[in-house]
Design a protein around this motif. Sequence first.
Motif, PDB file in Angstrom:
ATOM      1  N   LEU A  51      10.846 -50.270-101.303  1.00 16.49           N
ATOM      2  CA  LEU A  51      11.344 -48.896-101.271  1.00 16.49           C
ATOM      3  C   LEU A  51      10.728 -48.002-102.342  1.00 16.49           C
ATOM      4  O   LEU A  51      10.497 -46.824-102.103  1.00 16.49           O
ATOM      5  CB  LEU A  51      12.871 -48.878-101.401  1.00 16.49           C
ATOM      6  CG  LEU A  51      13.635 -49.381-100.186  1.00 16.49           C
ATOM      7  CD1 LEU A  51      15.108 -49.551-100.520  1.00 16.49           C
ATOM      8  CD2 LEU A  51      13.450 -48.428 -99.012  1.00 16.49           C
ATOM      9  N   VAL A  52      10.479 -48.557-103.526  1.00 18.99           N
ATOM     10  CA  VAL A  52       9.960 -47.715-104.611  1.00 18.99           C
ATOM     11  C   VAL A  52       8.436 -47.599-104.596  1.00 18.99           C
ATOM     12  O   VAL A  52       7.881 -46.762-105.311  1.00 18.99           O
ATOM     13  CB  VAL A  52      10.441 -48.196-106.000  1.00 18.99           C
ATOM     14  CG1 VAL A  52      11.956 -48.207-106.070  1.00 18.99           C
ATOM     15  CG2 VAL A  52       9.874 -49.549-106.363  1.00 18.99           C
ATOM     16  N   GLN A  53       7.777 -48.405-103.792  1.00 20.99           N
ATOM     17  CA  GLN A  53       6.311 -48.342-103.729  1.00 20.99           C
ATOM     18  C   GLN A  53       5.880 -46.944-103.288  1.00 20.99           C
ATOM     19  O   GLN A  53       6.349 -46.416-102.291  1.00 20.99           O
ATOM     20  CB  GLN A  53       5.783 -49.380-102.752  1.00 20.99           C
ATOM     21  CG  GLN A  53       4.285 -49.509-102.761  1.00 20.99           C
ATOM     22  CD  GLN A  53       3.827 -50.679-101.894  1.00 20.99           C
ATOM     23  OE1 GLN A  53       4.610 -51.517-101.457  1.00 20.99           O
ATOM     24  NE2 GLN A  53       2.543 -50.725-101.639  1.00 20.99           N
ATOM     25  N   GLY A  54       5.009 -46.331-104.067  1.00 18.13           N
ATOM     26  CA  GLY A  54       4.510 -44.995-103.768  1.00 18.13           C
ATOM     27  C   GLY A  54       5.358 -43.871-104.332  1.00 18.13           C
ATOM     28  O   GLY A  54       4.977 -42.705-104.253  1.00 18.13           O
ATOM     29  N   MET A  55       6.520 -44.208-104.924  1.00 18.96           N
ATOM     30  CA  MET A  55       7.387 -43.184-105.508  1.00 18.96           C
ATOM     31  C   MET A  55       6.922 -42.818-106.910  1.00 18.96           C
ATOM     32  O   MET A  55       6.302 -43.617-107.610  1.00 18.96           O
ATOM     33  CB  MET A  55       8.838 -43.674-105.579  1.00 18.96           C
ATOM     34  CG  MET A  55       9.535 -43.736-104.244  1.00 18.96           C
ATOM     35  SD  MET A  55      11.225 -44.411-104.348  1.00 18.96           S
ATOM     36  CE  MET A  55      12.027 -43.181-105.372  1.00 18.96           C
ATOM     37  N   LYS A  56       7.263 -41.614-107.337  1.00 15.63           N
ATOM     38  CA  LYS A  56       7.002 -41.173-108.704  1.00 15.63           C
ATOM     39  C   LYS A  56       7.944 -41.926-109.643  1.00 15.63           C
ATOM     40  O   LYS A  56       9.109 -42.182-109.311  1.00 15.63           O
ATOM     41  CB  LYS A  56       7.216 -39.674-108.858  1.00 15.63           C
ATOM     42  CG  LYS A  56       6.294 -38.849-107.979  1.00 15.63           C
ATOM     43  CD  LYS A  56       4.863 -38.974-108.429  1.00 15.63           C
ATOM     44  CE  LYS A  56       3.956 -38.081-107.601  1.00 15.63           C
ATOM     45  NZ  LYS A  56       2.566 -38.396-107.769  1.00 15.63           N
ATOM     46  N   VAL A  57       7.448 -42.265-110.810  1.00 14.90           N
ATOM     47  CA  VAL A  57       8.214 -43.019-111.797  1.00 14.90           C
ATOM     48  C   VAL A  57       9.527 -42.305-112.118  1.00 14.90           C
ATOM     49  O   VAL A  57      10.597 -42.922-112.137  1.00 14.90           O
ATOM     50  CB  VAL A  57       7.377 -43.249-113.079  1.00 14.90           C
ATOM     51  CG1 VAL A  57       8.234 -43.793-114.210  1.00 14.90           C
ATOM     52  CG2 VAL A  57       6.211 -44.187-112.793  1.00 14.90           C
ATOM     53  N   ASP A  58       9.483 -40.997-112.350  1.00 10.76           N
ATOM     54  CA  ASP A  58      10.691 -40.249-112.695  1.00 10.76           C
ATOM     55  C   ASP A  58      11.740 -40.309-111.587  1.00 10.76           C
ATOM     56  O   ASP A  58      12.940 -40.375-111.856  1.00 10.76           O
ATOM     57  CB  ASP A  58      10.360 -38.786-113.004  1.00 10.76           C
ATOM     58  CG  ASP A  58       9.659 -38.615-114.337  1.00 10.76           C
ATOM     59  OD1 ASP A  58       9.831 -39.470-115.228  1.00 10.76           O
ATOM     60  OD2 ASP A  58       8.939 -37.605-114.497  1.00 10.76           O
TER      61      ASP A  58
END
Length: 87
Positions: free
Chosen positions: A43-50
Amino acid sequence: MQYEFHPNGVCSSRIFLEVDGDTVQKVQFVGGCSGNSQGIGALVQGMKVDEVIARLQGIRCGRRNTSCPDQLAQALLLYQSKNKTDN
């Protein structure tokens, strides 16, 4: 950049992160609930760190004050602070 984090207070023993600039490329948990940790990583792959930090920070697991998602947020906060210091 690849980063290794040792979480506290959860079943997983390590979290491996790959971050490119401000984007999460890959997350892998060692130990813990395999299906949940694989799901979080996908789910977090490709998301911005913030965005990952904002969504996951403060999530609790049962009576624990933390969770694997919260520990991922902590890992990313530490990564950010170290990355800013290194520049």
